[in-house]
Motif scaffolding. Structure first.
Motif, mmCIF file in Angstrom:
data_model
loop_
_atom_site.group_PDB
_atom_site.id
_atom_site.type_symbol
_atom_site.label_atom_id
_atom_site.label_comp_id
_atom_site.label_asym_id
_atom_site.label_seq_id
_atom_site.Cartn_x
_atom_site.Cartn_y
_atom_site.Cartn_z
ATOM 1 N N ASP A 149 0.840 -1.201 0.000
ATOM 2 C CA ASP A 149 0.000 0.000 0.000
ATOM 3 C C ASP A 149 0.871 1.245 0.000
ATOM 4 O OD1 ASP A 149 -2.321 -1.479 0.064
ATOM 5 O OD2 ASP A 149 -2.387 -1.519 2.268
ATOM 6 N N LEU A 150 0.391 2.278 -0.700
ATOM 7 C CA LEU A 150 1.087 3.568 -0.722
ATOM 8 C C LEU A 150 0.405 4.501 0.264
ATOM 9 C CD1 LEU A 150 1.764 4.137 -4.527
ATOM 10 C CD2 LEU A 150 3.307 3.257 -2.785
ATOM 11 N N ILE A 151 1.151 4.915 1.287
ATOM 12 C CA ILE A 151 0.616 5.799 2.324
ATOM 13 C C ILE A 151 1.227 7.185 2.136
ATOM 14 C CG2 ILE A 151 0.350 6.147 4.806
ATOM 15 C CD1 ILE A 151 0.909 3.149 5.146
ATOM 16 N N PRO A 152 0.404 8.197 1.830
ATOM 17 C CA PRO A 152 0.955 9.541 1.616
ATOM 18 C C PRO A 152 1.649 10.061 2.872
ATOM 19 C CG PRO A 152 -1.347 9.408 0.916
ATOM 20 C CD PRO A 152 -1.063 8.167 1.671
ATOM 21 N N ILE A 153 2.735 10.783 2.677
ATOM 22 C CA ILE A 153 3.440 11.421 3.787
ATOM 23 C C ILE A 153 3.727 12.872 3.414
ATOM 24 C CG2 ILE A 153 5.637 10.469 2.938
ATOM 25 C CD1 ILE A 153 6.651 10.637 5.830
ATOM 26 N N ASN A 154 3.252 13.794 4.251
ATOM 27 C CA ASN A 154 3.480 15.227 4.060
ATOM 28 C C ASN A 154 3.311 15.907 5.415
ATOM 29 O OD1 ASN A 154 0.564 15.516 4.365
ATOM 30 N ND2 ASN A 154 0.449 14.783 2.242
ATOM 31 N N THR A 155 3.325 17.229 5.396
ATOM 32 C CA THR A 155 3.256 17.950 6.672
ATOM 33 C C THR A 155 1.933 17.758 7.390
ATOM 34 O OG1 THR A 155 2.564 19.932 5.431
ATOM 35 C CG2 THR A 155 4.907 19.718 5.969
ATOM 36 N N SER A 156 0.879 17.376 6.655
ATOM 37 C CA SER A 156 -0.411 17.143 7.306
ATOM 38 C C SER A 156 -0.455 15.785 8.000
ATOM 39 C CB SER A 156 -1.547 17.228 6.282
ATOM 40 O OG SER A 156 -1.421 16.205 5.300
ATOM 41 N N THR A 157 0.570 14.968 7.821
ATOM 42 C CA THR A 157 0.605 13.657 8.460
ATOM 43 C C THR A 157 0.737 13.779 9.972
ATOM 44 O OG1 THR A 157 1.684 12.775 6.477
ATOM 45 C CG2 THR A 157 1.752 11.412 8.450
ATOM 46 N N ALA A 158 1.492 14.777 10.433
ATOM 47 C CA ALA A 158 1.687 14.961 11.874
ATOM 48 C C ALA A 158 0.434 15.553 12.501
ATOM 49 C CB ALA A 158 2.883 15.880 12.127
ATOM 50 N N PRO A 159 -0.086 14.964 13.567
ATOM 51 C CA PRO A 159 -1.283 15.505 14.227
ATOM 52 C C PRO A 159 -0.960 16.826 14.916
ATOM 53 C CG PRO A 159 -0.388 13.671 15.492
ATOM 54 C CD PRO A 159 0.393 13.728 14.213
#
Length: 319
Positions: free
Chosen positions: A223-233
């Protein structure tokens, strides 16, 4: 660093507060009571009507003169006259005592401190158990929020570092975007480990996919899980321990009303034969593979991409 500075400042306040003695606290009380009764800025000297340089004999004469004016027998029915007369005697005793006058002169010249120590306020106001619990709840919730902000900044820096490392590995040091997506292995760092043969393993690595448009994904179990600045709560007051506890208790004991979207979802998940569909009924999606040439380029086959809502979307190779 800021947290260390805060602790040092609190320790300094505690040290200063501990330095005040019982006699100092008595002067603090008298100064507050005198200004409340006689007006802001009234001092021991101005109320008795003597200069700060007055001798003990001059202070005694001024006291006798002032006491005749404020004596309760000469002011029958005057509100607060008893308190004013008693306060005059205490102030006169402090000014006629060498040690007491020395203490007062220090605060007269430098000002009475605003913060006088927790013990001073506790002895005078005696908060109840409820007030103490409210104070501790607010204090610990505030500290929890500060920790959230610190963790959020740390997570953002970590995410940006991982994204940068993925792009450097996929595009090279000049960061020139590739024409197609690439699969790369990014080292997350950490202490070196050793395998069974004694070979060094430099930290933990993860598989990642870098798109030509700059989007970065973590490749986990196909699976491809997006990672960006919105990933951090991000930090939030509602996430502090007390409000989170209230929300959890409310959700546990108060039943949630079924919404229209929930009803639509149930209808959509039910087949013609009345059976409810599950994820196992969905067709299997193909996952990305490396090209045989070892270039790190991914084939243009559809891959499953997880999103925040738990759904999947197909991503195909751009031509």
């Amino acid at each position: 660093m800021r947290l260390l500075f805060l602790f040092a400042f609190v320790a300094l306040l505690a040290t200063l507060a501990h330095a005040w003695e019982k006699e100092d606290h008595e002067i603090f009380d008298l100064v507050s009571a005198l200004e409340a009764a006689e007006g802001k800025g009234t001092t021991f000297y101005s109320w008795i009507d003597v200069p700060p340089t007055a001798t003990t004999a001059e202070i005694a004469r001024a006291y006798r003169k002032k006491s005749m004016v404020l004596h309760p027998d000469k002011n029958p029915g005057v509100k607060g006259i008893q308190e004013r007369f008693a306060r005059l005697g205490v102030i006169s005793a402090i000014l006629r005592n060498a040690e007491g006058r020395k203490r007062y002169d220090f605060f007269y010249k430098n000002g009475v401190p605003r913060w006088r120590g927790t013990g001073y306020y506790y002895e005078r106001f005696r908060p109840g158990l409820g007030a103490v619990l409210v104070f501790l709840t607010i204090l610990t919730s505030g500290l929890h929020y500060i920790i959230q902000r610190m963790n959020y900044k740390r997570d953002l820096a970590r995410i940006e570092h991982i994204i940068q490392q993925a792009k450097l590995t996929a595009w090279g040091p000049k960061l020139v975007p590739a024409e197609s997506r690439r699969k790369v292995k990014v080292n997350l760092g950490g202490p070196p480990r050793y395998d069974a043969e004694g070979e060094v393993i430099n930290g933990k690595s993860i598989d990642m996919v870098v798109e030509s448009n700059g989007e970065v994904f973590i490749l986990a179990d196909g699976d491809l899980i997006p990672i960006n600045t919105s990933t951090a709560p991000p930090p939030a007051i509602s996430k502090t321990w007390f409000l989170a506890l209230l929300s959890s208790l409310f959700g546990r004991f108060v039943p949630r009303k079924a919404s229209a979207s929930d009803a639509d979802g149930e209808d959509a998940g039910t087949g013609e034969d009345g059976e409810t569909g599950t994820d196992s009924d969905m067709p299997e999606l193909e996952y990305p593979e490396l090209n045989g040439n070892g270039s790190g380029e991914l084939k243009g086959r559809p891959v499953a991409v997880k999103t925040a809502g738990g759904r999947r979307r197909k991503v195909t190779k751009r031509r």
